[in-house]
Motif scaffolding. Structure first.
Motif, PDB file in Angstrom:
ATOM      1  N   THR A 128       0.842  -1.197   0.000  1.00 46.61           N
ATOM      2  CA  THR A 128       0.000   0.000   0.000  1.00 46.61           C
ATOM      3  C   THR A 128       0.876   1.246   0.000  1.00 46.61           C
ATOM      4  N   GLY A 129       0.439   2.240  -0.765  1.00 48.14           N
ATOM      5  CA  GLY A 129       1.082   3.539  -0.771  1.00 48.14           C
ATOM      6  C   GLY A 129       0.081   4.632  -0.450  1.00 48.14           C
ATOM      7  N   MET A 130       0.449   5.863  -0.761  1.00 51.77           N
ATOM      8  CA  MET A 130      -0.454   6.977  -0.512  1.00 51.77           C
ATOM      9  C   MET A 130      -1.609   7.021  -1.509  1.00 51.77           C
ATOM     10  N   TRP A 131      -1.401   6.442  -2.686  1.00 52.25           N
ATOM     11  CA  TRP A 131      -2.423   6.527  -3.722  1.00 52.25           C
ATOM     12  C   TRP A 131      -3.133   5.193  -3.951  1.00 52.25           C
ATOM     13  N   LEU A 132      -2.377   4.089  -3.999  1.00 61.76           N
ATOM     14  CA  LEU A 132      -2.937   2.795  -4.384  1.00 61.76           C
ATOM     15  C   LEU A 132      -2.629   1.740  -3.338  1.00 61.76           C
ATOM     16  N   SER A 133      -3.485   0.710  -3.327  1.00 58.55           N
ATOM     17  CA  SER A 133      -3.263  -0.494  -2.538  1.00 58.55           C
ATOM     18  C   SER A 133      -3.417  -1.682  -3.485  1.00 58.55           C
ATOM     19  N   CYS A 134      -2.340  -2.413  -3.691  1.00 57.40           N
ATOM     20  CA  CYS A 134      -2.328  -3.525  -4.643  1.00 57.40           C
ATOM     21  C   CYS A 134      -2.244  -4.843  -3.879  1.00 57.40           C
ATOM     22  N   GLU A 135      -2.988  -5.850  -4.380  1.00 55.98           N
ATOM     23  CA  GLU A 135      -3.060  -7.158  -3.735  1.00 55.98           C
ATOM     24  C   GLU A 135      -2.732  -8.242  -4.753  1.00 55.98           C
ATOM     25  N   GLU A 136      -2.217  -9.330  -4.236  1.00 56.66           N
ATOM     26  CA  GLU A 136      -1.927 -10.490  -5.074  1.00 56.66           C
ATOM     27  C   GLU A 136      -3.234 -11.110  -5.564  1.00 56.66           C
ATOM     28  N   ASN A 137      -3.292 -11.393  -6.840  1.00 60.78           N
ATOM     29  CA  ASN A 137      -4.484 -12.008  -7.435  1.00 60.78           C
ATOM     30  C   ASN A 137      -4.372 -13.520  -7.276  1.00 60.78           C
ATOM     31  N   MET A 138      -5.316 -14.112  -6.542  1.00 63.46           N
ATOM     32  CA  MET A 138      -5.287 -15.542  -6.283  1.00 63.46           C
ATOM     33  C   MET A 138      -5.671 -16.361  -7.503  1.00 63.46           C
ATOM     34  N   LYS A 170      -4.191  -6.930  -8.313  1.00 66.82           N
ATOM     35  CA  LYS A 170      -5.398  -6.105  -8.319  1.00 66.82           C
ATOM     36  C   LYS A 170      -5.134  -4.883  -7.443  1.00 66.82           C
ATOM     37  N   CYS A 171      -5.352  -3.712  -8.015  1.00 62.15           N
ATOM     38  CA  CYS A 171      -5.070  -2.467  -7.301  1.00 62.15           C
ATOM     39  C   CYS A 171      -6.358  -1.687  -7.087  1.00 62.15           C
ATOM     40  N   ARG A 172      -6.443  -1.082  -5.920  1.00 65.57           N
ATOM     41  CA  ARG A 172      -7.578  -0.217  -5.574  1.00 65.57           C
ATOM     42  C   ARG A 172      -7.053   1.091  -4.995  1.00 65.57           C
ATOM     43  N   SER A 173      -7.889   2.104  -5.044  1.00 59.58           N
ATOM     44  CA  SER A 173      -7.500   3.409  -4.511  1.00 59.58           C
ATOM     45  C   SER A 173      -7.475   3.338  -2.986  1.00 59.58           C
ATOM     46  N   PHE A 174      -6.367   3.749  -2.397  1.00 59.02           N
ATOM     47  CA  PHE A 174      -6.283   3.736  -0.941  1.00 59.02           C
ATOM     48  C   PHE A 174      -7.189   4.793  -0.325  1.00 59.02           C
ATOM     49  N   ILE A 175      -7.474   5.849  -1.068  1.00 61.34           N
ATOM     50  CA  ILE A 175      -8.388   6.881  -0.559  1.00 61.34           C
ATOM     51  C   ILE A 175      -9.778   6.302  -0.370  1.00 61.34           C
ATOM     52  N   ASP A 176     -10.222   5.427  -1.301  1.00 58.34           N
ATOM     53  CA  ASP A 176     -11.529   4.788  -1.163  1.00 58.34           C
ATOM     54  C   ASP A 176     -11.546   3.736  -0.058  1.00 58.34           C
ATOM     55  N   LEU A 177     -10.405   3.124   0.217  1.00 52.61           N
ATOM     56  CA  LEU A 177     -10.348   2.107   1.264  1.00 52.61           C
ATOM     57  C   LEU A 177     -10.318   2.712   2.657  1.00 52.61           C
ATOM     58  N   SER A 178      -9.825   3.919   2.798  1.00 50.96           N
ATOM     59  CA  SER A 178      -9.713   4.546   4.123  1.00 50.96           C
ATOM     60  C   SER A 178     -11.095   4.874   4.678  1.00 50.96           C
ATOM     61  N   PRO A 179     -11.248   4.888   5.996  1.00 49.02           N
ATOM     62  CA  PRO A 179     -12.546   5.242   6.600  1.00 49.02           C
ATOM     63  C   PRO A 179     -12.940   6.674   6.245  1.00 49.02           C
ATOM     64  N   PRO A 180     -14.231   6.932   6.076  1.00 51.48           N
ATOM     65  CA  PRO A 180     -14.674   8.303   5.723  1.00 51.48           C
ATOM     66  C   PRO A 180     -14.213   9.352   6.722  1.00 51.48           C
ATOM     67  N   ALA A 181     -14.137   8.992   7.997  1.00 49.63           N
ATOM     68  CA  ALA A 181     -13.720   9.967   9.006  1.00 49.63           C
ATOM     69  C   ALA A 181     -12.238  10.317   8.901  1.00 49.63           C
ATOM     70  N   GLU A 182     -11.442   9.478   8.221  1.00 53.08           N
ATOM     71  CA  GLU A 182     -10.007   9.699   8.121  1.00 53.08           C
ATOM     72  C   GLU A 182      -9.582  10.249   6.766  1.00 53.08           C
ATOM     73  N   ARG A 183     -10.527  10.402   5.848  1.00 52.67           N
ATOM     74  CA  ARG A 183     -10.131  10.836   4.506  1.00 52.67           C
ATOM     75  C   ARG A 183      -9.659  12.287   4.494  1.00 52.67           C
ATOM     76  N   GLY A 184     -10.216  13.123   5.353  1.00 56.36           N
ATOM     77  CA  GLY A 184      -9.736  14.504   5.434  1.00 56.36           C
ATOM     78  C   GLY A 184      -8.278  14.567   5.855  1.00 56.36           C
ATOM     79  N   ILE A 185      -7.891  13.730   6.836  1.00 58.41           N
ATOM     80  CA  ILE A 185      -6.506  13.694   7.281  1.00 58.41           C
ATOM     81  C   ILE A 185      -5.609  13.167   6.167  1.00 58.41           C
ATOM     82  N   LEU A 186      -6.121  12.183   5.397  1.00 62.81           N
ATOM     83  CA  LEU A 186      -5.328  11.642   4.297  1.00 62.81           C
ATOM     84  C   LEU A 186      -5.090  12.696   3.218  1.00 62.81           C
TER      85      LEU A 186
END
Length: 315
Positions: free
Chosen positions: A93-103, A109-125
């Motif tokens: 995981t980085g500041m922009w993306l979170s990538c996972e091994e495809n089983m 498979k990569c997803r946005s780390f901003i979307d994965l973070s809790p809504p209450a913490e997105r402002g801090i991110l």
């Protein structure tokens, strides 16, 4: 002025190298996705033609080809229990993306780390991302100022000002970088506890990008300290050499010149409403003082010389 033209280029070169190293490390860390790495605990998929490891093997019935029953309609039994039913896939995981091994395939498979973070913490991110970008921007400004200072040797006073601005820019960038790294760490730890269940890691640790970001902060502060040291030492040497130079020149001057210069210096160093703010003001003062002495010399007559000679004790 000879001292200012011969600035300690070794310390200036060291400050430029440290600043460039901090700029490179911080940019690489920001664009990378290896701030945190670890494993995620997920159920094993069924084995197939494209998947033969980390999966649940399904025995084929001998008459499966003759019957019209599809493989999905057949009830499968697995004797694996406990952690044997799960697979541990790698993720980073980085500041922009979170990538996972495809089983089910070789690609990640990569997803946005901003979307994965809790809504209450997105402002801090978002604040962390903004601080990281400002950190890199101020590092770039500081690098440009240091390069201009090294190449611009015609005006020593201007070079000292560039040195001071570069030091302030480096210190501010270091503080912003430290705050950005700490805020991202807080957001990631909150995402580990409150993030999506299919993403929550089983175990994790900091990756090379995280250590690279803190190494960038260390180089940035080292560059700031080196730049401030260069500025302070140059100012002190400038003042010391000018005091020595004027003390030596006073001994070679007539007595009335010595009195006049000492009176000018004493009047200059009296408490004033506007104190000395920079070395360039000191250079202007000494230049103006020299001009006053040269202008006063032809105007001094015999009476004034005798008067100043009589008043030697008062000087």
């Amino acid at each position: 002025m000879e001292l200012l033209k011969g600035l300690p280029w070794r310390r200036a070169f060291l400050a430029v190298i440290l600043n460039l190293l901090a700029l490179s490390l911080s940019t690489t860390a920001l664009l990378g996705s290896y701030w945190c790495t670890g494993t995620q605990k997920v159920p094993k998929p069924l084995c197939g033609k494209s998947k033969a490891t980390k999966c649940i093997s399904v025995p084929m019935p001998p008459d499966s080809g003759a019957s019209n029953v599809s493989l999905q309609d057949v009830v499968h039994y697995s004797w694996e229990t406990g952690d044997d039913r799960f697979a541990f896939r790698y993720f980073h995981t980085g500041m922009w993306l979170s990538c996972e091994e495809n089983m089910e395939g070789p690609e990640e498979k990569c997803r946005s780390f901003i979307d994965l973070s809790p809504p209450a913490e997105r402002g801090i991110l978002w604040l962390s991302l903004g601080s990281e970008m400002l950190y890199i921007s101020l590092l770039l400004i500081s690098f440009i100022l240091l390069m201009v200072e090294m190449l611009h040797t015609g005006n020593p006073a201007c070079g000292l000002k560039l040195n001071a601005f570069a030091a302030v820019s480096s210190v501010l960038s270091g503080l912003l970088g430290m705050v950005a790294h700490m805020m991202y760490t807080q957001v990631f730890q909150a995402t580990v506890s409150l993030g999506p269940e299919d993403w929550r890691p089983h175990s994790w640790d900091y990756g090379w990008a995280f250590y690279m970001a803190w190494a960038s902060f260390t180089c940035c502060m080292a560059s700031a300290v080196t730049t401030l040291n260069t500025y302070t030492k140059t100012v002190l040497e400038f003042k010391r050499n000018h005091i020595k130079g004027y003390n030596g020149s006073l001994r070679d001057q007539p007595q009335h010149h010595q009195c006049f210069i000492q009176q000018q210096i004493s009047s200059y160093y009296k408490p004033q409403d506007k104190p000395l703010r920079s070395v360039s003001e000191g250079v202007d003062f000494y230049s103006e003082l020299q001009q006053k002495v040269l202008q006063r010399e032809p105007e001094l007559g015999l009476d004034e010389v005798l008067g100043h000679t009589i008043g030697e004790d008062h000087c």
